[in-house]
Scaffold this active site. Structure first.
Site, PDB file in Angstrom:
ATOM      1  N   SER A 176       1.720  -9.627  -0.735  1.00 11.74           N
ATOM      2  CA  SER A 176       1.384  -8.201  -0.634  1.00 11.74           C
ATOM      3  C   SER A 176       1.648  -7.587   0.731  1.00 11.74           C
ATOM      4  O   SER A 176       1.856  -6.382   0.842  1.00 11.74           O
ATOM      5  CB  SER A 176      -0.078  -7.989  -1.031  1.00 11.74           C
ATOM      6  OG  SER A 176      -0.930  -8.776  -0.219  1.00 11.74           O
ATOM      7  N   GLU A 185      -9.809   5.817   3.272  1.00  8.01           N
ATOM      8  CA  GLU A 185     -10.515   4.704   3.904  1.00  8.01           C
ATOM      9  C   GLU A 185      -9.502   3.607   4.146  1.00  8.01           C
ATOM     10  O   GLU A 185      -8.443   3.585   3.511  1.00  8.01           O
ATOM     11  CB  GLU A 185     -11.613   4.190   2.961  1.00  8.01           C
ATOM     12  CG  GLU A 185     -11.143   3.168   1.916  1.00  8.01           C
ATOM     13  CD  GLU A 185     -10.143   3.706   0.911  1.00  8.01           C
ATOM     14  OE1 GLU A 185     -10.056   4.932   0.764  1.00  8.01           O
ATOM     15  OE2 GLU A 185      -9.445   2.885   0.262  1.00  8.01           O
ATOM     16  N   LYS A 224       0.799  -1.227   0.000  1.00  8.85           N
ATOM     17  CA  LYS A 224       0.000   0.000   0.000  1.00  8.85           C
ATOM     18  C   LYS A 224       0.832   1.277   0.000  1.00  8.85           C
ATOM     19  O   LYS A 224       0.380   2.317  -0.480  1.00  8.85           O
ATOM     20  CB  LYS A 224      -0.939   0.006   1.218  1.00  8.85           C
ATOM     21  CG  LYS A 224      -1.950  -1.146   1.259  1.00  8.85           C
ATOM     22  CD  LYS A 224      -3.078  -0.973   0.276  1.00  8.85           C
ATOM     23  CE  LYS A 224      -4.107  -2.101   0.393  1.00  8.85           C
ATOM     24  NZ  LYS A 224      -5.117  -2.036  -0.683  1.00  8.85           N
TER      25      LYS A 224
HETATM   26  C1  LIG Z   1      -1.595  -6.923   2.718  1.00 15.16           C
HETATM   27  C2  LIG Z   1      -2.754  -6.613   1.844  1.00 15.16           C
HETATM   28  N1  LIG Z   1      -2.911  -7.283   0.701  1.00 15.16           N
HETATM   29  C3  LIG Z   1      -3.957  -7.054  -0.111  1.00 15.16           C
HETATM   30  C4  LIG Z   1      -4.939  -6.139   0.218  1.00 15.16           C
HETATM   31  C5  LIG Z   1      -6.107  -6.001  -0.705  1.00 15.16           C
HETATM   32  O1  LIG Z   1      -6.091  -4.834  -1.451  1.00 15.16           O
HETATM   33  P1  LIG Z   1      -5.759  -4.848  -2.990  1.00 15.16           P
HETATM   34  O2  LIG Z   1      -6.631  -5.846  -3.637  1.00 15.16           O
HETATM   35  O3  LIG Z   1      -6.064  -3.450  -3.415  1.00 15.16           O
HETATM   36  O4  LIG Z   1      -4.334  -5.165  -3.160  1.00 15.16           O
HETATM   37  C6  LIG Z   1      -4.812  -5.409   1.394  1.00 15.16           C
HETATM   38  C7  LIG Z   1      -5.828  -4.423   1.749  1.00 15.16           C
HETATM   39  O5  LIG Z   1      -5.960  -3.948   2.812  1.00 15.16           O
HETATM   40  C8  LIG Z   1      -3.699  -5.658   2.234  1.00 15.16           C
HETATM   41  O6  LIG Z   1      -3.543  -5.008   3.377  1.00 15.16           O
END
Ligand SMILES: Cc1ncc(COP(=O)(O)O)c(C=O)c1O
Lengths: 416, 273
Positions: A393, A123, A101
């Site tokens: 992620s 948000e 993020k």
């Molecule tokens: C670690 C992590 N991965 C994935 C996501 C999902 O978001 P996005 O689909 O935008 O990557 C989030 C959202 O809070 C997150 O904190």
């Protein structure tokens, strides 16, 4: 082609009269009050994109502050345990604040500053985008208000404290199911009210144009790096890339540079929750009991809804995937078949947390664990020369409360 | 059946349909018309009303919980139309329930129900081609929102789109930036916006958001054709037993014009302070 040139290139089809279309999806569906702000943002973003100084500042911060490039790590023990494809992890979990993020928060924070906006709102679901935004506001000296569903504040409590420590005001949202969708509603109400002074840092590849394109572009760095790294490590492209899909920002960032490489399978993993019935999951692309095209929070995409067009409640053990709609670019990739979308249950995600923790010493975020679970599922079916890349992620620190409860980590028994 | 404002200022009354129940909404609408409302905006309850403040959010949530659907709203519209052939009737909705039915089928059914015009909160003129086409085919008026933040270029486009179907309605001028129902200090916005809009349109202009009493209505009447009253009515309904709601709202509407006479001195700025 240079990164800057690649980022400037536009891919919208000329047949589309309106801005920000991904095939039939995307667009702008907002109250008129916000249109001037969206137009202002579009112009400011285009100017920033064309300005080498903006990229230099952003890339500098990504490098020295956020910790880019992130490692591409060969998960040897995990791969060998599964006895199939080689699994690589793109380590976005190693970034400052603990998730991808920050890529987007830094980009939009610099943009807000450039636009002269002193007040930032955002948000957050899992709290990772809220923490990233609060961090960037502290870094840049901006005022920060974060909207977060009460339910999410409870399940991601450590992130609430982090945001407050960073100087942000966290406003709990009680409407609806008190999760991500409701936090976005409240952030949009704030934005409509304070639109003249406020910049809205949307946290996923969602919402009205230019957000889906802009947020994707700020995360493209993931696949720009990963493509180079895998070629260096293996001398070939991966066979599959797997990423979890909440709004879709980490997934689109991980997929984007590989879109023209049709030999690379792109797999998005949605939250399968605790069942296939409406309300039990957040699998917008599920065939039966899944989403249908509609308009939620400014964009046309797949939406979990009932037959009267009321938005359905959702469930996932991971707050970041617990959302009724999905970024419009994913809707296009789904329909075209360029990417496929599967889902992973709460239980499988929890199991994947344990597996990755104990084979590699890496505790993934519950969101990312959905992608790991899919890799665990398919790796044994693939040949040992196949390469699967998982976009990890985020890291799991924020989830300790849930994990302690769900995995019975409080001492008594063990999970296997 | 048409949208016209014969008395000045005109009154547009917004109701969240199905709160507290469909029959009561119908009765309230009839009482509002009999007490001087020129146009009824029948709001379609939606699970995620992001342009609305707490009052309409709560009403919407109650109606959604009761299972009220867009098709129910059309039934209520038809009943009102049959009972009051001359009143103006506007369908007011977020886009998603309409997309779910389909824009063309919805317009056809709305026309059958005797609706004069449609307002979609999250439909902007740039995205409206297909929508305007469907309205035109069914002789319905498009009602677009114009905001204090809209630059003149957008107001011009809004004015043009408002005439695009050959059936005239009005332009809805949002009195201030923000969501429905809250109070504000920024009252200069409304008159400035209406003045700017007049450069581009001869259509009636209705001012809404935060208009809640006769003083506000009188103030709006000095520079616009009509005032839209929403949250004030919805809030009154929330506080009133269902069997009394029609009478109470009727009386409220009747009194809204009390302050609209020439003796009323206070302007909208005073009203907001
Ligand atoms: C670690 C992590 N991965 C994935 C996501 C999902 O978001 P996005 O689909 O935008 O990557 C989030 C959202 O809070 C997150 O904190």
């Amino acid at each position: 082609m240079s990164v800057a040139a690649a980022i400037t290139e536009e891919k919208t089809s000329p047949a589309q009269a309106t801005a920000g279309r991904f095939g039939a999806y995307g667009g702008r569906y907002v109250p008129e009050t916000l249109m001037a702000a969206l137009e202002e943002l579009e112009v400011a973003y285009a100017a920033a994109q064309a300005d080498p100084a903006f990229h230099a500042e952003l890339n500098g911060l990504l490098h020295t502050y956020a910790g880019r490039p992130t490692a591409l790590y060969y998960a040897k023990r995990l791969s060998e345990t599964l006895g199939g494809a080689k699994i690589y992890l793109k380590r976005e979990d190693l970034l400052h604040t603990g998730a991808h993020k920050i890529n987007n928060a830094l980009g939009q924070g610099l943009l807000a500053k450039r636009m002269g906006k002193q007040r930032i709102i955002a948000e957050t679901g899992a709290g990772q985008h809220g923490v990233a935004t609060a961090t960037v506001c502290a870094l840049l000296g901006l005022d920060c208000v974060i909207y977060m569903g009460q339910e999410d504040m409870q399940r991601q409590e450590p992130n609430v404290y982090r945001m407050r420590l960073l100087g942000a005001e966290v406003r709990g949202v009680t409407g609806g199911s008190a999760t991500l969708k409701d936090a976005i509603n409240e952030a949009m109400r704030d934005w409509v009210t304070n639109v003249r002074s406020t910049y809205y840092v949307l946290g996923s590849a969602l919402g009205s144009h230019p957000y889906p394109t802009m947020v994707r572009n700020f995360h493209r760095v993931i696949s720009i790096e990963a493509r180079q790294q895998i070629l260096e490590a293996e001398g070939k492209l991966p066979d599959a890339i797997i990423a979890c899909v909440g709004g879709g920002s980490n997934a689109i960032g991980a997929f984007y540079e590989f879109l023209p490489d049709t030999s690379v399978e792109l797999i998005g993993v949605e939250a399968g929750g605790r069942g296939t019935g409406l309300g039990e999951h957040a699998a917008r692309f599920q065939k039966i009991g899944g989403g249908t095209p509609g308009v939620l929070q400014g964009t046309y995409s797949y939406v979990l809804q009932n037959d009267a067009g009321q938005i359905s409640s959702t469930h996932s053990v991971s707050a970041g995937l617990d959302y009724a709609s999905v970024g419009p670019e994913h809707a296009m990739l789904h329909d075209s078949g360029r990417a496929s979308y599967v889902s992973c249950s709460d239980d499988a995600a929890l199991k994947a947390v344990v597996t990755l923790s104990r084979t590699e010493g890496i505790i993934p975020a519950l969101e990312s664990a959905h992608a790991v679970a899919e890799a665990i599922r398919i790796a044994p079916t693939r040949s040992q020369t196949d390469i699967i890349m998982v976009n990890l992620s985020g890291r799991g620190d924020k989830d300790m409360g849930i994990l302690a409860r769900e995995l019975d980590l409080k001492g008594a028994s063990d999970v296997s | 059946m048409a949208i016209k404002f014969e008395k000045k200022p005109g009154i547009v009354a917004y109701l969240t349909t199905g709160d507290p129940d469909l029959n009561t909404t119908r009765d309230i609408a009839l009482a509002a018309i009999d007490n001087g409302a020129d146009v009824i905006e029948l709001g379609v309850p939606f699970s995620d009303p992001l342009a609305d403040g707490p009052v309409i959010q709560r009403a919407s949530e109650r109606a959604v919980a009761r299972g009220v659907r867009l098709t129910d709203v059309l039934v209520v519209a038809k009943q009102i139309r049959e009972a009051r052939p001359n009143a103006g009737l506007v369908l007011f909705s977020y886009l998603n329930p309409v997309v779910r039915i389909g824009i063309e089928p919805l317009c056809r059914e709305a026309a059958d129900a005797g609706i004069d015009g449609i307002l979609l909160t999250d439909m902007i003129v740039e995205e409206a081609d297909e929508y305007l086409e469907a309205l035109r085919a069914n002789q319905l008026a498009p009602i677009f929102l114009a905001a204090p933040t809209s630059p003149d270029r957008r107001l011009k486009a809004i004015a043009e789109a408002s005439l695009a179907t050959g059936k005239p309605g009005f332009v809805y001028a949002i009195s201030r930036v923000g969501i429905t129902g809250t109070q504000t200090q920024v009252a200069d916005d409304a008159e400035d916006l209406v003045t700017r809009l007049r450069q581009f349109t001869k259509l009636p202009i209705a001012v809404g958001f935060g208009i809640s009493n006769s003083i506000h209505v009188a103030a709006v009447g000095k520079f616009a054709e009509a005032a839209v009253i929403g949250s004030a009515i919805v809030s009154l309904i929330e506080k009133t037993p269902p069997e009394e709601a029609a009478t109470v709202v009727g009386r409220f509407i009747y009194k809204l014009r009390d302050g609209a006479g020439p003796s009323q001195q206070s302007g909208i700025r005073a009203a907001y302070r």
